[in-house]
Motif scaffolding. Sequence first.
Motif: not given
Length: 621
Positions: A488, A491-492, A517
Amino acid sequence: MRILLPALVGLALLSPLHARPAAVSPILTTPDAVDSETYAQPRVARVTHVALDLDADFEARVMRGSARLDILAAPGAREIVLDDKGLAIERITDDKGRALRWTVGTSEENKGAPLTVQIGAARQITIHYSSRPDASALGWLPPALTAGKRKPFLFSQGQAIENRSWIPTQDSPGIRQTWEASITVPDDLVAVMSGERLTPQGEPAGAGRKRYRFRMAHPVPPYLIALAVGDLAFQPLGPRSGVYAEPVTLAKVAPELDDTERMIDAAESLYGAYRWGRYDMLVLPPSFPYGGMENPTLTFLTPTIFTGDKANVDVVAHELAHSWSGNLVTNATWPDGWLNEGFTTYFENRIDEIVYGKERAAVLADISWDDLQRDLRGSKPNATKLYVGPGEEAGELAYNKGAIFLRTIEKTVGRERWDAYLRAYFDRHAFQPQTTAGWLADLRANLIKGDAALEAKLQLDRWAYEAGLPDNAVHVRSATLAQVDAAIEQVKAGGPVASLPFASWGTQEWQRFLNGLPRTLPSVRLAELDGAMKLGTSPNAYVRSAWLTLAIGNRYEPALASAGEFLPRVGRLLLIRPVYRALAAQGDWGMPVARRIFAQAQGDYHPITAAVVERILEPAG
């Protein structure tokens, strides 16, 4: 003038189908045990046994026949009040066939109406009636909505107060009753119920018809009387367990249930003997509104839990655990529902730990913590209480907050001491109703025993009656999900999605990832996620639901087509409710789409599901 019934403990009830007499379960008389969702006056006159003789009419979509009720009444009582939700009553007679006077009062939405019968001296009455085609407890499915597509299907869902739409009784969890049933169906279909199956193969009942007979010798809350009729096959899983499903489904689902006997053994090792005889399961068509329903001897399961990876068999552990917390000891009223669901969610996790190991249990407990945090953020303060008082809004966190409450007690007093208490608790209150106040009194008497320091450390009343999460809550953390948390963060930070190790993820890892997310993402990032992970076409209903909730919240246009395919074919509320809510929250962009999809899907949903979605889509104001 109100007539009060004397103490009921120890009275015996005899029924022609019972191998031995069953003790009548007590009625709790404290103010907190008064059930506002029933019209019954059980301290005046109460139902102790129900004998159904019904014919399933698939063409008319009604159950037609009679219900014979055994009554225990206070001296001088002349009437009994039952719950009725749209029943078409023809006549009511006493045990000698003489007509009795009866009236149906004003109906309230959801609650139905009081059915008052002038019983005089009669202590057994027979109600001749039929259900309505739109009975809220009954799902009548045409062949097209089944897995096999050849024969119709019927299933009931009584929790919380829906069984009054097809069974005229006192429909309250605090008024436990034994029951028996004779169900006549087309001879090419099989009937199953949540009790001992006396005629598993059925018996001839006239041209083209077959009769099945059942009994439940233990007093149970009426919502646990359950029925299903369809094209069913059976596969044993062990000496006391097996699974019913449509023939085309059976080979797919049975392998994912092959740990059932191990789960039963694990549950018994924790909290004592399984007291219901067999533990069988029934896999229903997709319109079943819940993940599972803990009907005694016959858990109902949604097909959405079968994802090929056995990642969701915790649902089976949950429904099995209800055989103790819920079925054996039952909430007296629905504001006490956390006594069923919170205890069961805790117990389920303990079963998972024994059968699948500590890390699997930690994954599920960590997900439970996540779910609770989400519910706490999205709920009004009063809806974050475990015990919900009269007039207060019920929340959705009874499962997880309740489980974490019990886990906190376990960590505080030690597992050995806690398990000994809980095992003895189920024995002390077996086949009886319970309230939050009653359980706290039992806990203080048998576990805390006047230890003021322990009492202060546990914060019992704060957990049970106050909003939010107490500061002593125990958070179990999973090493597996910590790795997902790292994904996660990647992705951030804008890292590439394709490099994430998602190929090895199971359902819980996917849930952690998608729910973790950021709630606001640009369309280009959503398109990257969708393209790499095939989220919009995922066959895993848990993954699809979590993805659609995120994507629709960001007005990601391709998600609308995916929602249009997904929502009409899945009837499980846990999975479709957040998607409908996400659409509705998007106003002019999402609400018209939600209403169009619902108009298409409504006829395929169970009445409970349809009613929930209708409320979501109601105009604001």
